[in-house]
Scaffold this active site. Sequence first.
Site, short mmCIF file in Angstrom:
data_model
loop_
_atom_site.label_atom_id
_atom_site.label_comp_id
_atom_site.label_asym_id
_atom_site.label_seq_id
_atom_site.Cartn_x
_atom_site.Cartn_y
_atom_site.Cartn_z
N PHE A 139 0.80 -1.22 0.00
CA PHE A 139 0.00 0.00 0.00
C PHE A 139 0.84 1.28 0.00
CE2 PHE A 139 -1.53 -3.37 2.83
CZ PHE A 139 -2.47 -3.93 1.98
N CYS A 140 1.96 1.25 -0.71
CA CYS A 140 2.84 2.42 -0.78
C CYS A 140 3.25 2.89 0.62
CB CYS A 140 2.19 3.56 -1.55
SG CYS A 140 1.89 3.19 -3.28
N ASN A 141 3.48 1.93 1.51
CA ASN A 141 3.89 2.26 2.88
C ASN A 141 4.83 1.16 3.36
OD1 ASN A 141 4.15 2.87 5.63
ND2 ASN A 141 2.06 3.64 5.77
#
Length: 748
Positions: A423-425
């Site tokens: 999740f782009c994290n």
Amino acid sequence: MAGGAAPRGAELLAFARFRESSKQPLAYGYGPRSLRELRQREFGRLAGTVYLDHAGATLFPQSQLTSFTKDLMENVYGNPHSQNISSRLTHDTVEHVRYRILAHFHTSPEDYSVIFTAGSTAALKLVAEAFPWVSPGPESGGSRFCYLTDSHTSVVGMRKVAMALNVTCVPVRPEDMRRAETRGSGARAPDGQPPHLFCYPAQSNFSGTRYPLSWIAEVQAGRRGPVAVPGRWFVLLDAASYVSTSALDLSVHQADFVPISFYKIFGFPTGLGALLVNNRVAPLLRKTYFGGGTAAAYLAGDDFYIPRRSVAERFEDGTISFLDVIALKHGFDALERLTGGMENITLHTFTLAQYTYTALSALRYPSGAPVVRIYSDSEFSSPEVQGPVINFNVLDPSGNIIGYSQVDKMASLYNIHLRTGCFCNTGACQRHLGLSDEMVKKHLEAGHVCGDNVDLIDGQPTGSVRISFGYMSTLEDAQAFLTFIIAMQLHQSDGQPLPQTTPGEAGAPAESEAQDAGPATVDRCSSSPQEDAPTASGVCNDLPSAVDTVGSCPLPLMAAGTQQVPSEKAAGVLDGGLGPHVITNIYLYPIKSCAAFEVTKWPLGNQGLLYDRSWMVVNHNGVCLSQKQEPRLCLIQPFIDLQQKVMVIKAKGMEPIEVPLEENGERAQICQSKVCADRVNTYNCGEKISSWLSRFFGRPCQLIKQSSDFQRSAKRRGKGFGALSQMPDDLHRPANRAAKPKCFPKAF
């Protein structure tokens, strides 16, 4: 339940019982407004769909789009940089929207300015480039850029701008920030001290954890510091995830910079965000480039440039996306009309998240082992500490993690839309999944990159599954998801049939659709296999009476080990340990995702079996349809007559239609289509078959065929991915999956 008692821990938690056991009042819906009626009226397109990716993008209501379209049809909006009547209308409307945005966040133009950007990422980039960084020197250690490790990629990426100026960048772990000592009232930094920037999210886009908004004032005042250095601290609050379901009061929590993305709130328009800048820090921002509309005056032949006075005019280079800005007005109107405000949305979405979390946490295998592992820093006790996001991985009865890609594919069969990966994290992903820096690098060397479906490497997960709720989410959405988890794991692990719902209902498996979920096999409930149909473990029998039944076989139990990068030992077994093979049936799939065509013998072409996956159905935009989007594809039955050189296509309720096997070289119009990330030359098979398909599906469709003289090259990856890309396709799938590759190298 009919068909035998449910295994221990498999019962779906009743919502009424959940509400009775709650220690605090729970709100569901929006007062006298019927949520079911709202869904039918405003989100009719969700019929039969369980959409649980609101943290990725929420959905717009029909009335919002209708109102916006009516506005455009009745008014003339010109370029706001002109002075004519239509341009003044645009300018005044845009300024009204700026005021509406500030009012939404409980502030005013006296305190904050709105700079429209291409999204929250562009807003973050603007801060990185305009912040008054001070490089280290003889008399100063320079600025510090500190960011919470539980931050979006776009926040972490700001460090590249800071590092280019030799600014020290410091990642701060959430636990360290929470443990940081709260000092007494800090003295204001004297003039000449370097400015520092601390960035953190109001809500983690990974887990939904909500971090204290009190940190803003504490850091600004020097009472809580990410690092102990002299200087003046500024705070950037990444509010993109938080404000999608919660009210943010900037009159109380006065962050210096607040990036937001409007599609997270309204669903439409996309590609439009804003940076809310506290006016007291606006004069400190620096700008090098200047674009159209930002100059009060400049000379083309001399280095003379005077910026406009307002911060918005200085930083909005070129003409803003003014029609999208105008659309925001209709977004605010619709949101308030349908829900009564963000406070109601907060309570509604949290109730759904808390219920789902409670039910999911309680699911157990007969052995007592948990069905899922939830990644959270809270117990979902209140919306002050937790947003409507649940992050988890599914476990098998032995406690092994089932790859997120497998879960995603199985969810697709039930038309459940969720999100998988990191999740782009990456920071939060590493923290919750226990991934060291070395492991992340090892996964990259093994071929895993962000966003792919390599979900397990050496038994270690590379990501997880995330569901999230929006203001139009319903109890039925939550229960359909929970029923899916119970069906996939508990009932089959106990040897019981799966509860299923009728196709078209929310959470029902798409009829005969199981694209990429398993091998092509004969379904014992039907006469011929479907492409990539799931393996049935037994014949259809009585199903639990709690859920409507359909005449389809149980879906496969999700198994740990999906998408694992194979070891050298596995390759050795493949080379010599499988023994002789006997072909019992030959099935062709002339049209991708349609029914099979069985033969006893068949010629080979230069792309494999002749005419296998040579055609595909595309929508009005030229996008290939699969049974995930159009389950009725399985009802299309093609037959190939090699002697007559035609393909006969049949479907219930339709007259058979013939399509030539080869294109007419003089009449065929060659175009390009995208298949499995490759561009291939195709041609349209004509209006006659297009009309036939459009009538059958009830929407515009076309049949296209790969050009016979087009050669599609097999994929090859560059250095660092070679070992993975050279492995046979069947080594990439679980042992209980057939070895049919998802995409043939030279055909559809």
